[in-house]
Design a protein around this motif. Structure first.
Motif, short mmCIF file in Angstrom:
data_model
loop_
_atom_site.label_atom_id
_atom_site.label_comp_id
_atom_site.label_asym_id
_atom_site.label_seq_id
_atom_site.Cartn_x
_atom_site.Cartn_y
_atom_site.Cartn_z
N VAL A 27 0.89 -1.17 0.00
CA VAL A 27 0.00 0.00 0.00
C VAL A 27 0.92 1.22 0.00
CG1 VAL A 27 -1.75 1.32 1.25
CG2 VAL A 27 -1.87 -1.17 1.22
N MET A 28 0.98 1.87 -1.15
CA MET A 28 1.89 3.02 -1.32
C MET A 28 1.18 4.24 -0.74
SD MET A 28 2.91 2.32 -5.30
CE MET A 28 1.29 2.58 -6.04
N ASP A 29 1.48 4.57 0.50
CA ASP A 29 0.70 5.63 1.16
C ASP A 29 1.61 6.77 1.63
OD1 ASP A 29 -1.61 6.82 2.06
OD2 ASP A 29 -1.70 5.67 3.92
N GLY A 30 1.05 7.96 1.66
CA GLY A 30 1.76 9.11 2.23
C GLY A 30 2.21 10.16 1.23
N ASN A 31 1.80 10.02 -0.04
CA ASN A 31 2.19 11.01 -1.05
C ASN A 31 1.69 12.40 -0.69
OD1 ASN A 31 3.17 8.86 -2.48
ND2 ASN A 31 1.56 8.86 -4.04
N GLY A 32 0.43 12.47 -0.26
CA GLY A 32 -0.18 13.77 0.05
C GLY A 32 0.53 14.45 1.21
N ARG A 33 0.77 13.69 2.27
CA ARG A 33 1.45 14.27 3.44
C ARG A 33 2.88 14.65 3.13
NH1 ARG A 33 -0.02 9.46 7.08
NH2 ARG A 33 -0.73 8.70 5.05
N TRP A 34 3.53 13.88 2.28
CA TRP A 34 4.91 14.20 1.87
C TRP A 34 4.93 15.59 1.22
CZ3 TRP A 34 7.28 15.45 -2.74
CH2 TRP A 34 8.67 15.30 -2.81
N ALA A 35 3.95 15.83 0.34
CA ALA A 35 3.89 17.13 -0.35
C ALA A 35 3.52 18.24 0.64
CB ALA A 35 2.87 17.05 -1.48
N GLY A 200 3.18 4.79 7.98
CA GLY A 200 2.86 4.50 9.38
C GLY A 200 1.43 4.11 9.69
N GLU A 201 0.55 4.07 8.67
CA GLU A 201 -0.86 3.74 8.97
C GLU A 201 -1.00 2.24 9.22
OE1 GLU A 201 -2.66 6.11 9.52
OE2 GLU A 201 -2.16 7.76 8.17
N MET A 202 -1.65 1.89 10.33
CA MET A 202 -1.80 0.48 10.71
C MET A 202 -3.14 -0.05 10.25
SD MET A 202 0.88 -0.29 12.71
CE MET A 202 2.15 0.58 13.62
N ARG A 203 -3.43 0.04 8.99
CA ARG A 203 -4.71 -0.52 8.50
C ARG A 203 -4.57 -1.06 7.09
NH1 ARG A 203 -5.91 5.03 9.33
NH2 ARG A 203 -5.64 6.20 7.40
N ILE A 217 3.04 -8.75 7.99
CA ILE A 217 2.81 -7.31 7.81
C ILE A 217 4.01 -6.50 8.30
CG2 ILE A 217 1.34 -5.36 8.54
CD1 ILE A 217 -0.98 -7.33 8.79
N VAL A 218 4.47 -5.58 7.46
CA VAL A 218 5.50 -4.62 7.86
C VAL A 218 4.96 -3.22 7.56
CG1 VAL A 218 7.80 -3.69 7.37
CG2 VAL A 218 7.46 -6.17 7.48
N VAL A 219 4.91 -2.38 8.58
CA VAL A 219 4.49 -0.99 8.38
C VAL A 219 5.73 -0.12 8.51
CG1 VAL A 219 3.11 0.92 9.28
CG2 VAL A 219 2.14 -1.38 9.20
N SER A 220 6.01 0.66 7.48
CA SER A 220 7.15 1.57 7.52
C SER A 220 6.63 2.97 7.83
CB SER A 220 7.86 1.55 6.16
OG SER A 220 8.74 2.64 6.08
#
Ligand code: IPE
Ligand code: IPE
Ligand code: MG
Length: 257
Positions: A27-35, A200-203, A217-220
């Motif tokens: 799950v490629m997450d965090g693009n919005g927060r990165w920006a 970091g989202e745990m879902r 499961i690995v959450v980075s």
């Protein structure tokens, strides 16, 4: 990565090539927060995320993974502001067009899980072209989860199975895991061994609800645009430290191997 973390080469050398995960789903997450953290519009984060996709696909191919599934657009992501949905659809077209040559050179085969028939015309055509162009490749299978939602996948499987039962193709008693899996949008794929989520989202966010039953499961904590080969190798090393028990006791697992 802090200064003291081992280099990419050191991490790569630590990976046990005989115990690689065969299928990694991300799950490629965090693009919005990165920006946002940089005071930039969200779509700049999505663009930056494409560079990570390129690196992780290369790394997966070099390692010799069988399948890499990337969650690129969920059935719920349509509810985002229209401009963001449009930007993502355009980015998909541009990315596929600019990357398909290298993907082909690297012997990567593109497939899709999800209702990509519902994507806007230009996006659907670009994806169709990429699938067709890479269909004969025998290396890494790059499976894109596009307009994918786990609940919808399960509901549509139930609908199609019911139809086949009503048509007399098989009785309800014939439905087992083997048959059921043929009706999923991941038909023909192994279940993921490793699930990685960035930011970091745990879902699970409606990703591969059936297939993740026994996935490690690995959450980075890192946002997707900052996720590097180092982070990827670390996730694989973390996976290799796990004991996968599939419901058995630890003793049973250790004595059988
Ligand atoms: C992931 O990044 C990309 C997609 C969902 C398409 P996000 O856009 O969800 O980034 P955040 O979670 O808002 O930071
Ligand atoms: C999941 O991320 C979907 C993709 C990465 C494509 P989201 O950012 O949409 O998930 P939630 O809304 O935080 O659960
Ligand atoms: Mg998100």
């Amino acid at each position: 990565m802090n200064q003291d973390s081992p280099s990419e080469e050191v991490l790569l050398a630590r990976i046990d090539r005989k115990r690689l995960p065969r299928h990694i789903a991300i799950v490629m997450d965090g693009n919005g927060r990165w920006a946002k953290r940089r005071g930039l519009p969200r779509q700049v984060g999505h663009r930056a995320g494409v560079n990570t996709v390129r690196e992780i696909v290369r790394a997966s191919g070099e390692l010799g993974l069988e399948t890499l599934t990337l969650f690129a657009f969920s059935t719920e992501n349509w509810k985002r502001p229209q401009w963001e949905v449009n930007a993502l659809m355009r980015l998909l077209v541009q990315t596929v067009r600019s990357e398909v040559k290298e993907i082909n050179r690297s012997n990567v085969r593109i497939t899709v899980s999800g209702r990509w028939d519902e994507l806007p015309d230009a996006t659907r055509e670009a994806i169709g072209y990429a699938i067709e162009q890479t269909a004969g490749n025998s290396g890494l299978r790059l499976n894109l989860a596009l307009n994918y939602g786990g609940r919808r996948e399960l509901i549509e499987a139930a609908q199609r199975i019911s139809r086949d039962v009503l048509d007399g193709k098989f009785p309800p008693e014939a439905i087992d895991e083997n048959l059921f899996e043929k009706y999923l949008q991941t038909a023909g794929l192994l279940d993921p061994d490793l699930f990685i989520r960035t930011s970091g989202e745990m879902r699970i966010s409606n990703f591969l609800l059936y297939q993740l039953a026994y996935t490690e499961i690995v959450v980075s904590p890192v946002y997707w645009p900052d996720f590097s080969r180092q982070h990827f190798y670390e996730a694989i090393l973390d996976y290799q430290l796990r004991e996968r028990r599939f419901g058995l006791t630890g003793d049973q697992v250790r004595h059988s191997s």
